[in-house]
Write a protein that holds these residues in place. Structure first.
Motif, PDB file in Angstrom:
ATOM      1  N   ALA A 262      64.806  55.405 -41.940  1.00  0.00           N
ATOM      2  CA  ALA A 262      64.385  56.223 -43.082  1.00  0.00           C
ATOM      3  C   ALA A 262      65.176  55.861 -44.337  1.00  0.00           C
ATOM      4  O   ALA A 262      64.614  55.717 -45.422  1.00  0.00           O
ATOM      5  N   LEU A 263      66.501  55.715 -44.210  1.00  0.00           N
ATOM      6  CA  LEU A 263      67.321  55.353 -45.365  1.00  0.00           C
ATOM      7  C   LEU A 263      66.939  53.984 -45.906  1.00  0.00           C
ATOM      8  O   LEU A 263      66.894  53.768 -47.127  1.00  0.00           O
ATOM      9  N   LYS A 264      66.623  53.046 -45.016  1.00  0.00           N
ATOM     10  CA  LYS A 264      66.283  51.691 -45.433  1.00  0.00           C
ATOM     11  C   LYS A 264      64.901  51.590 -46.069  1.00  0.00           C
ATOM     12  O   LYS A 264      64.588  50.591 -46.727  1.00  0.00           O
ATOM     13  N   CYS A 265      64.089  52.620 -45.900  1.00  0.00           N
ATOM     14  CA  CYS A 265      62.740  52.622 -46.483  1.00  0.00           C
ATOM     15  C   CYS A 265      62.718  53.183 -47.906  1.00  0.00           C
ATOM     16  O   CYS A 265      61.689  53.122 -48.578  1.00  0.00           O
ATOM     17  N   LEU A 266      63.851  53.724 -48.371  1.00  0.00           N
ATOM     18  CA  LEU A 266      63.882  54.366 -49.680  1.00  0.00           C
ATOM     19  C   LEU A 266      64.104  53.361 -50.810  1.00  0.00           C
ATOM     20  O   LEU A 266      64.890  52.423 -50.690  1.00  0.00           O
ATOM     21  N   VAL A 267      63.435  53.581 -51.924  1.00  0.00           N
ATOM     22  CA  VAL A 267      63.703  52.852 -53.156  1.00  0.00           C
ATOM     23  C   VAL A 267      65.084  53.254 -53.672  1.00  0.00           C
ATOM     24  O   VAL A 267      65.620  54.312 -53.292  1.00  0.00           O
ATOM     25  N   ARG A 268      65.674  52.429 -54.519  1.00  0.00           N
ATOM     26  CA  ARG A 268      66.948  52.815 -55.153  1.00  0.00           C
ATOM     27  C   ARG A 268      66.772  54.155 -55.871  1.00  0.00           C
ATOM     28  O   ARG A 268      65.816  54.337 -56.620  1.00  0.00           O
ATOM     29  N   GLY A 269      67.703  55.062 -55.630  1.00  0.00           N
ATOM     30  CA  GLY A 269      67.603  56.390 -56.227  1.00  0.00           C
ATOM     31  C   GLY A 269      66.638  57.322 -55.516  1.00  0.00           C
ATOM     32  O   GLY A 269      66.387  58.431 -55.995  1.00  0.00           O
ATOM     33  N   GLY A 270      66.112  56.889 -54.364  1.00  0.00           N
ATOM     34  CA  GLY A 270      65.144  57.700 -53.639  1.00  0.00           C
ATOM     35  C   GLY A 270      65.765  58.916 -52.967  1.00  0.00           C
ATOM     36  O   GLY A 270      66.990  59.060 -52.880  1.00  0.00           O
ATOM     37  N   ARG A 271      64.896  59.783 -52.469  1.00  0.00           N
ATOM     38  CA  ARG A 271      65.341  61.041 -51.866  1.00  0.00           C
ATOM     39  C   ARG A 271      64.828  61.157 -50.428  1.00  0.00           C
ATOM     40  O   ARG A 271      63.636  60.914 -50.180  1.00  0.00           O
ATOM     41  N   ILE A 272      65.695  61.534 -49.530  1.00  0.00           N
ATOM     42  CA  ILE A 272      65.290  61.888 -48.174  1.00  0.00           C
ATOM     43  C   ILE A 272      65.559  63.363 -47.989  1.00  0.00           C
ATOM     44  O   ILE A 272      66.660  63.844 -48.244  1.00  0.00           O
ATOM     45  N   VAL A 273      64.535  64.096 -47.570  1.00  0.00           N
ATOM     46  CA  VAL A 273      64.690  65.535 -47.374  1.00  0.00           C
ATOM     47  C   VAL A 273      64.396  65.834 -45.908  1.00  0.00           C
ATOM     48  O   VAL A 273      63.397  65.369 -45.353  1.00  0.00           O
ATOM     49  N   THR A 274      65.302  66.557 -45.267  1.00  0.00           N
ATOM     50  CA  THR A 274      65.219  66.772 -43.828  1.00  0.00           C
ATOM     51  C   THR A 274      65.292  68.249 -43.483  1.00  0.00           C
ATOM     52  O   THR A 274      65.991  69.022 -44.151  1.00  0.00           O
ATOM     53  N   CYS A 275      64.570  68.624 -42.427  1.00  0.00           N
ATOM     54  CA  CYS A 275      64.600  70.025 -41.984  1.00  0.00           C
ATOM     55  C   CYS A 275      64.760  70.135 -40.478  1.00  0.00           C
ATOM     56  O   CYS A 275      64.592  71.214 -39.920  1.00  0.00           O
ATOM     57  N   GLY A 276      65.057  69.011 -39.810  1.00  0.00           N
ATOM     58  CA  GLY A 276      65.161  69.098 -38.359  1.00  0.00           C
ATOM     59  C   GLY A 276      65.891  67.919 -37.771  1.00  0.00           C
ATOM     60  O   GLY A 276      66.181  66.935 -38.457  1.00  0.00           O
ATOM     61  N   ALA A 277      66.161  68.010 -36.475  1.00  0.00           N
ATOM     62  CA  ALA A 277      66.893  66.946 -35.785  1.00  0.00           C
ATOM     63  C   ALA A 277      66.516  66.957 -34.307  1.00  0.00           C
ATOM     64  O   ALA A 277      67.371  67.069 -33.436  1.00  0.00           O
ATOM     65  N   THR A 278      65.227  66.809 -34.029  1.00  0.00           N
ATOM     66  CA  THR A 278      64.753  66.956 -32.654  1.00  0.00           C
ATOM     67  C   THR A 278      65.276  65.860 -31.729  1.00  0.00           C
ATOM     68  O   THR A 278      65.331  66.053 -30.517  1.00  0.00           O
ATOM     69  N   THR A 279      65.672  64.701 -32.286  1.00  0.00           N
ATOM     70  CA  THR A 279      66.197  63.614 -31.451  1.00  0.00           C
ATOM     71  C   THR A 279      67.715  63.464 -31.563  1.00  0.00           C
ATOM     72  O   THR A 279      68.273  62.486 -31.072  1.00  0.00           O
ATOM     73  N   GLY A 280      68.371  64.404 -32.206  1.00  0.00           N
ATOM     74  CA  GLY A 280      69.823  64.337 -32.355  1.00  0.00           C
ATOM     75  C   GLY A 280      70.250  64.563 -33.785  1.00  0.00           C
ATOM     76  O   GLY A 280      69.529  64.220 -34.724  1.00  0.00           O
ATOM     77  N   ASP A 281      71.441  65.146 -33.959  1.00  0.00           N
ATOM     78  CA  ASP A 281      71.891  65.531 -35.296  1.00  0.00           C
ATOM     79  C   ASP A 281      73.134  64.779 -35.752  1.00  0.00           C
ATOM     80  O   ASP A 281      73.797  65.194 -36.708  1.00  0.00           O
ATOM     81  N   GLN A 282      73.466  63.656 -35.093  1.00  0.00           N
ATOM     82  CA  GLN A 282      74.662  62.905 -35.481  1.00  0.00           C
ATOM     83  C   GLN A 282      74.328  61.422 -35.709  1.00  0.00           C
ATOM     84  O   GLN A 282      74.909  60.535 -35.067  1.00  0.00           O
ATOM     85  N   PRO A 283      73.445  61.108 -36.641  1.00  0.00           N
ATOM     86  CA  PRO A 283      73.129  59.705 -36.907  1.00  0.00           C
ATOM     87  C   PRO A 283      74.245  59.030 -37.697  1.00  0.00           C
ATOM     88  O   PRO A 283      75.113  59.699 -38.268  1.00  0.00           O
ATOM     89  N   GLY A 284      74.223  57.686 -37.743  1.00  0.00           N
ATOM     90  CA  GLY A 284      75.159  56.979 -38.593  1.00  0.00           C
ATOM     91  C   GLY A 284      74.907  57.316 -40.051  1.00  0.00           C
ATOM     92  O   GLY A 284      73.757  57.423 -40.488  1.00  0.00           O
TER      93      GLY A 284
END
Length: 345
Positions: free
Chosen positions: A252-274
């Motif tokens: 998800a982070l690698k798919c963002l344009v420079r200055g892009g935004r990732i908005v999250t509301c869940g962690a069904t596969t785990g809540d401790q990503p890199g």
């Protein structure tokens, strides 16, 4: 007494019961709602499995969202009347903490969420403060209206309040078919944005495309990042709407344009990503957390629905007594859209 679905403990479906519970007694300032439909949400599984970290007592009536008809209301109530079709806002707030006072009741320090901290909506009746009920569009079924109260409200806040989505932007939605993801796709398209969706199942991609998604990526057979870059001319997307968590976070982070935004509301596969901090600060990405929404945001969403801009997708409907079958379908993630439960009568 009334029929309801309630938890007697934590574990599997053996702790989920359909049976009689005391009918709630309406207090002054409250509305008694004769519930007609509710839908399942991921938190229902969480409460069944453990409910860890959420203050609650057992037995607990399940269900976070719901819609029905007003059965009783104060005689001097000006805005609501018996027989009126309404949906429920899911949070009971104090109205006094700094967040309530500054117009952000969803951040209330003592919020009680239906079906988590207190009895919920998988029942024939519920009594809630009058400010927790909202009239629903005339042409909406009760199941469609119930679906708005959690998934669509959550997606609305994520996209418009938090990410500040613009009509000319591109949105990437992970895990299409789930409630928030599908709601986010619908809302982003209604706002004029370009929407790319992902799923591990091609049939869900096909259904999303039929509903208006601009492109779909089957993550079981395609490299999501490479496909996103191909679809955006190597630029990346402006906004990622995400509730899957650890399994997709790096992509998800690698798919963002420079200055892009990732908005999250869940962690069904785990809540401790890199964290990928170098990417985060060099590309000046924004990571935004969000959950549910405010009553004012729900009113704005309902205004859109009244104008025909969006309508929830209800995949399957079960009678309340078939709660085990409904939970099994929902837990297996086989549906595209909401799983609804209807109350008899």
């Amino acid at each position: 007494m009334m029929k309801a679905v309630y938890l007697s403990g934590h574990g599997g479906n053996e702790v989920v019961h359909y049976g009689e519970r005391p009918k709630p007694q309406r207090q002054p300032g409250e509305v008694l709602v004769r519930l007609r439909a509710a839908t399942l949400n991921r938190v229902d599984l969480y409460m069944r499995d453990s409910g860890a970290g959420i203050r609650h007592s057992l037995p607990l009536i399940m269900g976070v969202d719901g819609a029905g008809e007003i059965a009783e209301v104060d005689a001097d109530e000006q805005l609501l009347k018996p027989g009126q079709r309404v949906l429920l806002y899911s949070g009971k707030t104090c109205g006094r903490c700094e967040f309530c006072q500054h117009g952000e009741p969803v951040l209330c320090t003592s919020m009680q969420t239906l079906g988590e901290h207190c009895d919920g909506t998988l029942a024939e009746y519920i009594a809630v403060p009058a400010n927790m009920v909202f009239p629903i569009p005339d042409d909406f079924s009760f199941a469609e209206a119930a679906a708005l109260g959690v998934n669509h409200l959550t997606a609305w806040r994520m996209l418009f309040t938090k990410a500040q989505l613009k009509p000319w932007e591109t949105v990437l939605v992970f895990g299409i078919g789930g409630g928030v993801s599908l709601a986010g796709m619908q809302l982003a398209k209604a706002a004029g944005a370009r929407v790319i969706v992902t799923s591990r199942e091609q049939d869900k991609i096909d259904q999303a495309l039929a509903l208006g998604a601009d492109a779909g990526i089957c993550s079981a057979t395609e490299d999501v990042q490479k496909r996103v870059m191909a679809l955006t001319g190597g630029r990346g997307v402006d906004v990622v709407l995400e509730n899957v968590g650890e399994a997709v976070w790096s992509t998800a982070l690698k798919c963002l344009v420079r200055g892009g935004r990732i908005v999250t509301c869940g962690a069904t596969t785990g809540d401790q990503p890199g964290a990928d901090l170098r990417r985060l600060f060099i590309r000046q990405l924004q990571v935004i957390g969000s959950t549910l929404g405010n009553p004012g945001e729900l009113q704005d969403l309902l205004a859109w629905c009244a104008q025909g801009k969006v309508r929830p997708v209800v995949a399957r409907t079960f009678p309340l007594a078939q709660i085990h079958e409904a939970l099994a379908l929902f837990e297996d993630n086989r549906q595209f859209g909401k799983v609804a439960l209807t109350m008899e009568g």
